[in-house]
Design an enzyme around this catalytic site. Structure first.
Site, short mmCIF file in Angstrom:
data_model
loop_
_atom_site.label_atom_id
_atom_site.label_comp_id
_atom_site.label_asym_id
_atom_site.label_seq_id
_atom_site.Cartn_x
_atom_site.Cartn_y
_atom_site.Cartn_z
N THR A 133 -7.67 4.80 -0.69
CA THR A 133 -7.61 6.11 -0.04
C THR A 133 -8.12 7.22 -0.95
OG1 THR A 133 -6.04 7.76 0.81
CG2 THR A 133 -5.20 6.24 -0.83
N ASP A 134 -8.57 8.31 -0.34
CA ASP A 134 -8.98 9.48 -1.14
C ASP A 134 -7.78 10.17 -1.79
OD1 ASP A 134 -7.85 10.64 1.13
OD2 ASP A 134 -9.57 11.92 1.61
N GLU A 135 -6.56 9.84 -1.32
CA GLU A 135 -5.37 10.54 -1.84
C GLU A 135 -5.13 10.25 -3.32
OE1 GLU A 135 -1.91 10.69 0.55
OE2 GLU A 135 -3.02 10.72 2.42
N TYR A 158 3.27 7.48 -2.02
CA TYR A 158 2.23 6.66 -1.38
C TYR A 158 0.97 6.63 -2.23
CZ TYR A 158 -1.82 5.67 1.59
OH TYR A 158 -3.01 5.18 2.07
N LYS A 162 -0.97 3.55 -4.24
CA LYS A 162 -2.36 3.13 -3.99
C LYS A 162 -3.18 3.26 -5.29
CE LYS A 162 -4.08 2.01 -0.63
NZ LYS A 162 -4.22 0.70 0.05
P1 NAD Z 1 -1.27 0.71 9.07
O1 NAD Z 1 0.04 1.18 8.56
O2 NAD Z 1 -1.70 1.05 10.46
O3 NAD Z 1 -1.36 -0.88 8.95
C1 NAD Z 1 -0.88 -1.57 7.83
C2 NAD Z 1 -0.80 -3.04 8.19
O4 NAD Z 1 -0.31 -3.76 7.04
C3 NAD Z 1 0.17 -3.35 9.33
O5 NAD Z 1 -0.40 -4.24 10.27
C4 NAD Z 1 1.37 -3.98 8.65
O6 NAD Z 1 2.07 -4.92 9.46
C5 NAD Z 1 0.70 -4.65 7.46
N1 NAD Z 1 1.64 -4.84 6.35
C6 NAD Z 1 2.48 -3.93 5.80
N2 NAD Z 1 3.21 -4.48 4.83
C7 NAD Z 1 2.82 -5.78 4.73
C8 NAD Z 1 3.20 -6.86 3.89
N3 NAD Z 1 4.16 -6.74 2.96
N4 NAD Z 1 2.57 -8.05 4.04
C9 NAD Z 1 1.60 -8.22 4.99
N5 NAD Z 1 1.22 -7.21 5.83
C10 NAD Z 1 1.82 -6.01 5.70
O7 NAD Z 1 -2.32 1.23 8.00
P2 NAD Z 1 -3.82 1.77 8.21
O8 NAD Z 1 -3.77 3.22 8.48
O9 NAD Z 1 -4.55 0.87 9.10
O10 NAD Z 1 -4.36 1.60 6.70
C11 NAD Z 1 -4.90 0.36 6.26
C12 NAD Z 1 -5.32 0.48 4.82
O11 NAD Z 1 -6.29 1.52 4.69
C13 NAD Z 1 -4.18 0.84 3.86
O12 NAD Z 1 -4.37 0.13 2.66
C14 NAD Z 1 -4.36 2.34 3.62
O13 NAD Z 1 -3.87 2.72 2.36
C15 NAD Z 1 -5.86 2.48 3.73
N6 NAD Z 1 -6.36 3.79 4.19
C16 NAD Z 1 -5.89 4.35 5.34
C17 NAD Z 1 -6.43 5.55 5.78
C18 NAD Z 1 -5.95 6.21 7.08
O14 NAD Z 1 -6.35 7.34 7.35
N7 NAD Z 1 -5.13 5.57 7.87
C19 NAD Z 1 -7.44 6.18 5.05
C20 NAD Z 1 -7.88 5.58 3.86
C21 NAD Z 1 -7.36 4.37 3.45
O1 DAU Z 2 -6.54 10.71 3.27
C1 DAU Z 2 -6.32 9.39 3.67
C2 DAU Z 2 -4.87 9.22 4.08
O2 DAU Z 2 -4.73 9.88 5.32
C3 DAU Z 2 -4.44 7.76 4.19
O3 DAU Z 2 -4.52 7.16 2.93
C4 DAU Z 2 -3.02 7.65 4.74
O4 DAU Z 2 -2.68 6.29 4.94
C5 DAU Z 2 -2.97 8.37 6.06
O5 DAU Z 2 -1.64 8.36 6.55
C6 DAU Z 2 -3.46 9.81 5.91
O6 DAU Z 2 -2.52 10.61 5.15
P1 DAU Z 2 -2.11 12.10 5.59
O7 DAU Z 2 -0.80 12.42 5.00
O8 DAU Z 2 -3.23 13.05 5.35
O9 DAU Z 2 -2.02 11.87 7.20
P2 DAU Z 2 -0.96 12.35 8.29
O10 DAU Z 2 -1.53 12.00 9.62
O11 DAU Z 2 0.43 11.92 7.98
O12 DAU Z 2 -0.99 13.93 8.14
C7 DAU Z 2 -2.19 14.66 8.27
C8 DAU Z 2 -1.87 16.12 8.01
O13 DAU Z 2 -1.06 16.62 9.08
C9 DAU Z 2 -1.07 16.35 6.74
O14 DAU Z 2 -1.49 17.58 6.15
C10 DAU Z 2 0.38 16.49 7.22
C11 DAU Z 2 0.21 17.11 8.60
N1 DAU Z 2 1.22 16.74 9.61
C12 DAU Z 2 1.48 15.40 9.80
C13 DAU Z 2 2.40 15.00 10.74
C14 DAU Z 2 2.71 13.53 10.94
C15 DAU Z 2 1.85 17.71 10.37
O15 DAU Z 2 1.59 18.91 10.23
N2 DAU Z 2 2.77 17.30 11.33
C16 DAU Z 2 3.09 15.98 11.53
O16 DAU Z 2 3.97 15.69 12.39
#
Ligand code: NAD
Ligand code: DAU
Length: 352
Positions: A133-135, A158, A162
């Site tokens: 992730t970019d975080e 988190y 990562k």
């Molecule tokens: P998600 O939470 O939707 O899915 C995570 C999956 O991992 C689920 O299917 C869950 O069952 C599985 N999982 C969790 N713990 C596990 C374990 N102990 N063993 C096996 N499986 C397990 O997540 P996502 O948003 O699809 O993100 C996927 C990946 O991409 C993550 O590594 C996250 O850090 C990364 N990522 C997410 C975003 C985003 O915006 N969502 C952006 C950048 C990177």
């Molecule tokens: O940048 C990549 C990341 O983006 C991933 O690595 C993470 O897995 C993914 O969850 C996401 O993280 P964020 O914290 O940015 O996403 P989230 O959707 O939780 O929140 C987006 C923004 O919105 C953040 O500034 C918090 C705000 N927010 C979020 C929720 C859930 C609100 O204002 N209200 C809300 O109820």
């Protein structure tokens, strides 16, 4: 003949399900092994359309279980890994950091060990792809962008977990010569995203006339990318990326949360036949997230220059498709918002 046995972890989750679908349908000569524990975030309904494919196998297993990871490598002759399984929600990491340590850090190290042991130093043609992730780069307070060379500065449990997993992957590359690539992507949005994250949560709450909880003043900025474009970037890096390299992936698409919520409200007013401004009346400012990162923004120049990848659609197109998908799949929403999620939702927002 099967060319490769690709282990995709977290394939029942949001991004993972898009990656699995893409690889199963586009690469019939590769066998895709989807390994997922099916936590609250994993849902096999996400993959109904590909679950009967001849080149697809689902394995329910926990990446925290080292022995189980060794078995999966042996049983399926794994040649490559695309590792997405993780605890992914920042708010949950604030209330329960240890789950993020065990899954994101220890789980990743278990997979690295399983790969190293199974491949026994014969690394030619093998690849361990770590999805990050970019975080990990922290929070921007000026108008600069995250580059692959930006120093790590994670600010939440988190992102610390990562960042730690990224360090372990690089350390295994350096120490044991394990062939790896890492990508760091910005915020994804699209179909099948669990409605604890901003965009699906807002769509669902607008749909059901519930308050729209905006953290703090809504001034935080995120860079949004359509999930299928992330899956296409993963495909590109998996096939063309250079071992040992990192690629940032982003949408060149920065939005302040409050502006994005207003945009969603206006799209939903139109789709639901509501008067202009009706949905926006649901906006409710709530207590800010602890340690809330101000701004993330990716410079995705390297992957475009070196591998020719860039997003395929605009944010407006992606949001329309996303809203349409959630409105057409209310049954999916009802399923994932029942049970354990309801309890989390009530506890989390009750504190705000
Ligand atoms: P998600 O939470 O939707 O899915 C995570 C999956 O991992 C689920 O299917 C869950 O069952 C599985 N999982 C969790 N713990 C596990 C374990 N102990 N063993 C096996 N499986 C397990 O997540 P996502 O948003 O699809 O993100 C996927 C990946 O991409 C993550 O590594 C996250 O850090 C990364 N990522 C997410 C975003 C985003 O915006 N969502 C952006 C950048 C990177
Ligand atoms: O940048 C990549 C990341 O983006 C991933 O690595 C993470 O897995 C993914 O969850 C996401 O993280 P964020 O914290 O940015 O996403 P989230 O959707 O939780 O929140 C987006 C923004 O919105 C953040 O500034 C918090 C705000 N927010 C979020 C929720 C859930 C609100 O204002 N209200 C809300 O109820």
């Amino acid at each position: 003949m099967v060319e490769r046995n690709i282990l995709i972890t977290g394939g029942a989750g949001f991004i993972g399900s898009h990656v699995v679908r893409r690889f199963v349908t586009k690469y019939p000569h590769c066998h895709i092994i989807n390994l997922d524990l099916l936590t609250y975030a994993g849902n096999l309904e996400n993959l109904r359309d590909v679950e009967g494919a001849a080149n697809y196998t689902f394995v329910r297993a926990d990446i925290r279980d080292a022995e189980a990871m060794r078995r999966v490598f042996a049983d399926h002759g794994i040649t490559d890994v695309i590792h997405l399984a993780a605890e992914s929600h920042v708010d949950r990491s604030i209330s329960d950091p240890m789950s993020f340590v065990t899954t994101n850090v220890i789980g990743t190290v278990n997979l690295l060990n399983a790969a190293r042991e199974a491949w026994k130093g014969a690394f030619e043609g093998r690849r361990f792809y770590h999805v990050s992730t970019d975080e990990v780069y922290g929070s921007l307070h000026d108008d600069s962008l995250f580059l692959e060379t930006t120093p790590y500065d994670p600010q939440s449990p988190y992102s610390a977990s990562k960042a730690s997993s990224d360090h372990f992957v690089r350390a295994y590359g350096n120490t044991y010569k394990l062939p790896f690539v890492i990508t760091n992507c910005s915020n994804n949005y699209g179909s099948h995203q669990f409605p604890e994250k901003l965009i699906p949560l807002m769509i669902n709450n607008i749909r059901t006339n519930k308050p729209l909880p905006v953290y703090g003043k809504g001034e935080n900025v995120r860079d949004w990318l359509w999930v299928e474009d992330h899956a296409s970037a993963i495909d590109t890096v998996f096939h063309a990326g250079v071992n040992g390299e990192t690629y940032n992936i982003g949408g060149h698409n920065e939005w302040k949360n409050i502006d994005l919520v207003h945009l969603l409200c206006s799209i939903m007013d139109r789709k639901l036949g509501r008067a202009a401004g009706e949905s926006a009346r649901l906006i409710t400012y709530v207590t800010d997230r602890a340690g809330h990162d101000l701004r993330y923004a990716i410079d995705a120049g390297k992957i475009e220059r070196e591998l020719g990848w860039k997003p395929s659609i605009t944010f407006e197109q992606g949001l329309e498709r996303t809203v349409d998908w959630y409105l057409a799949n209310t049954e999916w929403l009802e399923h994932v918002t029942s049970g354990a999620y309801q309890q989390y939702y009530q506890e989390h927002y009750a504190q705000r």
